[in-house]
Design an enzyme around this catalytic site. Structure first.
Site, PDB file in Angstrom:
ATOM      1  N   GLY A  86       0.815  -1.216   0.000  1.00  0.00           N
ATOM      2  CA  GLY A  86       0.000   0.000   0.000  1.00  0.00           C
ATOM      3  C   GLY A  86       0.846   1.263   0.000  1.00  0.00           C
ATOM      4  N   THR A  87       1.941   1.248   0.722  1.00  0.00           N
ATOM      5  CA  THR A  87       2.778   2.444   0.812  1.00  0.00           C
ATOM      6  C   THR A  87       3.339   2.807  -0.560  1.00  0.00           C
ATOM      7  OG1 THR A  87       3.345   1.914   3.094  1.00  0.00           O
ATOM      8  CG2 THR A  87       4.845   3.401   1.934  1.00  0.00           C
TER       9      THR A  87
ATOM     10  N   SER B  81      -3.569  -3.575  -0.805  1.00  0.00           N
ATOM     11  CA  SER B  81      -2.439  -4.271  -0.192  1.00  0.00           C
ATOM     12  C   SER B  81      -2.872  -5.676   0.218  1.00  0.00           C
ATOM     13  CB  SER B  81      -2.002  -3.471   1.040  1.00  0.00           C
ATOM     14  OG  SER B  81      -0.951  -4.127   1.693  1.00  0.00           O
ATOM     15  N   ALA B  82      -1.995  -6.661  -0.045  1.00  0.00           N
ATOM     16  CA  ALA B  82      -2.379  -8.066   0.162  1.00  0.00           C
ATOM     17  C   ALA B  82      -2.508  -8.459   1.632  1.00  0.00           C
ATOM     18  CB  ALA B  82      -1.359  -8.972  -0.524  1.00  0.00           C
ATOM     19  N   HIS B  83      -1.625  -7.896   2.486  1.00  0.00           N
ATOM     20  CA  HIS B  83      -1.583  -8.438   3.848  1.00  0.00           C
ATOM     21  C   HIS B  83      -2.760  -8.004   4.716  1.00  0.00           C
ATOM     22  CE1 HIS B  83       0.207  -5.023   6.355  1.00  0.00           C
ATOM     23  NE2 HIS B  83       0.376  -4.555   5.135  1.00  0.00           N
TER      24      HIS B  83
ATOM     25  N   CYS C 113       1.433   1.698  12.276  1.00  0.00           N
ATOM     26  CA  CYS C 113       2.578   2.541  11.900  1.00  0.00           C
ATOM     27  C   CYS C 113       2.792   3.664  12.893  1.00  0.00           C
ATOM     28  CB  CYS C 113       2.351   3.146  10.528  1.00  0.00           C
ATOM     29  SG  CYS C 113       1.689   1.988   9.382  1.00  0.00           S
TER      30      CYS C 113
HETATM   31  C1  LIG Z   1      -5.157   3.076   4.958  1.00  0.00           C
HETATM   32  C2  LIG Z   1      -3.802   2.490   4.748  1.00  0.00           C
HETATM   33  N1  LIG Z   1      -3.062   2.900   3.714  1.00  0.00           N
HETATM   34  C3  LIG Z   1      -1.837   2.389   3.469  1.00  0.00           C
HETATM   35  C4  LIG Z   1      -1.277   1.446   4.301  1.00  0.00           C
HETATM   36  C5  LIG Z   1       0.097   0.913   4.016  1.00  0.00           C
HETATM   37  O1  LIG Z   1       0.036  -0.370   3.440  1.00  0.00           O
HETATM   38  P1  LIG Z   1       1.300  -1.351   3.460  1.00  0.00           P
HETATM   39  O2  LIG Z   1       1.458  -1.827   4.861  1.00  0.00           O
HETATM   40  O3  LIG Z   1       0.934  -2.454   2.510  1.00  0.00           O
HETATM   41  O4  LIG Z   1       2.459  -0.551   2.957  1.00  0.00           O
HETATM   42  C6  LIG Z   1      -2.010   0.993   5.415  1.00  0.00           C
HETATM   43  C7  LIG Z   1      -1.413   0.003   6.361  1.00  0.00           C
HETATM   44  O5  LIG Z   1      -1.604   0.074   7.540  1.00  0.00           O
HETATM   45  C8  LIG Z   1      -3.306   1.534   5.640  1.00  0.00           C
HETATM   46  O6  LIG Z   1      -4.038   1.146   6.682  1.00  0.00           O
END
Ligand SMILES: Cc1ncc(COP(=O)(O)O)c(C=O)c1O
Length: 384
Positions: free
Chosen positions: A70-71, A199-201, A326
């Protein structure tokens, strides 16, 4: 009994996902770019996953790019859109409750001269479309608003926002759907969304793999340059085990979708009602209706620190969170709860329960019993 209620941070992979990933490591380890049979087999696994994921979004296969999560998808969408459209204007509209993978990208763009507006939210974390109206002008090139907030579960009015941008090809609309994908159906092409991150996880897939939907009429520059994989959008040898595992997770999640989601919502409601009925001085920070995602509820236990409660529950093998994964290791207060206008005491006592289809009513009974005892104990100690 182990009860895992931190599914917004990450989820337990489906058994089938683990098998798919292991199979790629053990047998299907070729490079999809190789010309021989092993390469073609690996390429097939990537193609099969792309087919499943694009179908779940009613998108075309070439509209899905695999990323590291996702990031990366958020960075690619926002930085790419800003770069592609900077000749038309500099205004970006986002919200004050976005994930750091959007907020911090926007801050970096502000340093470069972009004019970013952060939409305020109500006391449950939802943006006001009227304020959006005020910010939207001819200088606007990008709107980036999350579908579901990761701390409060609030669903943003994506369809209403999409109406503003429709038919204006000089504005891109990006949606961070990391928390909603697999929980709420969303079809970006029909809605007027140009870019959408997943995002997969978060849906029982592997970590370190995600996707970005890029509408076929949208062109953004890549973040990474190299061997021109992923239709030139994302260079680097594909993470075949991750991508295949992602495909498997999406296949399972989207089979019997409505029943899975209803089950999660029912279990969450059982927990929320149980807390309201048995523990006093609590504030339910999330919406308690369809404006909240089925799997998240944020609750403040007044007079205690969420972190203390988290560790006390951990002793009973119950796992929750004080905020997003995070931000919870940083000691700063949640920017989301602050934006929602909660008092310091409400923010200090806030915890997030995030569920998955693996959770049961029986588990919630166990959680309620420990929650009641823990809150009582902590409050007693605090009064001394
Ligand atoms: C709303 C949102 N965006 C982005 C992310 C980031 O995703 P990733 O952990 O796959 O980088 C998260 C993860 O907590 C999220 O909750």
């Amino acid at each position: 009994m182990l009860v895992y209620l931190d599914n917004s941070a990450t989820t337990q992979p489906y058994k089938e996902v683990t098998h798919t990933v292991a199979e790629c490591f053990e047998e299907n380890y070729g490079n999809p770019s190789s010309l021989h049979r092993m390469g073609i087999k690996a390429e097939k696994a990537v193609k099969a996953a792309r087919k499943i994921i694009s179908a779940s979004l009613r998108a075309e296969e070439n509209e899905i790019i695999f990323t590291s999560g996702g990031t990366e998808s958020n960075n690619m969408a926002v930085l790419g859109a800003a770069d592609a459209l900077k000749r038309y204007g500099h205004r970006i509209i986002t919200s004050s409750v976005e994930h750091p993978a959007i907020i911090n990208v926007c801050k970096a763009l502000e340093e470069k001269g972009f004019d970013v507006r952060y939409l305020n939210v109500d006391d449950k974390g939802r943006i006001d479309i009227n304020e959006f109206n005020e910010y939207y002008n001819d200088n606007t090139i990008l709107i980036s608003v999350m579908h579901v907030n990761n701390e409060m579960g609030t669903i943003q009015p994506i369809e209403e926002i999409a109406r503003y941008k429709k038919k204006n090809e000089k504005v891109f609309f990006h949606v961070d759907a990391v928390q909603s994908y697999g929980k709420i159906e969303i079809f970006p092409g029909n809605t007027g969304i140009d870019l959408l991150s997943v995002s997969a996880h978060k849906l029982h897939g592997p970590k370190g793999v995600g996707g970005l939907y890029i509408n076929r009429n949208v062109n953004i520059p890549p973040l990474l340059f190299g061997g021109q994989q992923e239709n030139m959008f994302r260079s680097g040898t594909e993470n075949v085990p991750g991508i295949a595992g992602f495909g498997k997770a999406v296949e399972i999640t989207f089979s019997d979708f409505q029943n899975r989601i209803e089950r999660i919502r029912k279990v969450k409601e059982y927990l929320t009602e149980g807390i309201k009925d048995t523990i006093k001085d609590v504030r339910i920070n999330s919406y308690e209706d369809q404006r909240c995602a089925p799997h998240i509820v944020n609750i403040s236990f007044l007079g205690i620190r969420g972190e203390v409660l988290l560790h006390m529950l951990e002793q009973a093998d119950i796992y929750i969170s004080t905020g997003s994964a995070c931000s919870s290791k940083k000691r700063s207060k949640s920017h989301v709860l602050k934006a929602a206008g909660l008092s310091d005491a409400e923010i200090d006592g806030a915890v997030r329960f995030s569920l998955s289809e693996f959770n049961t009513i029986e588990e919630m009974e166990y959680v309620l019993e420990h929650l009641k005892a823990s809150v009582y104990r902590i409050r007693k100690i605090m009064r001394k």
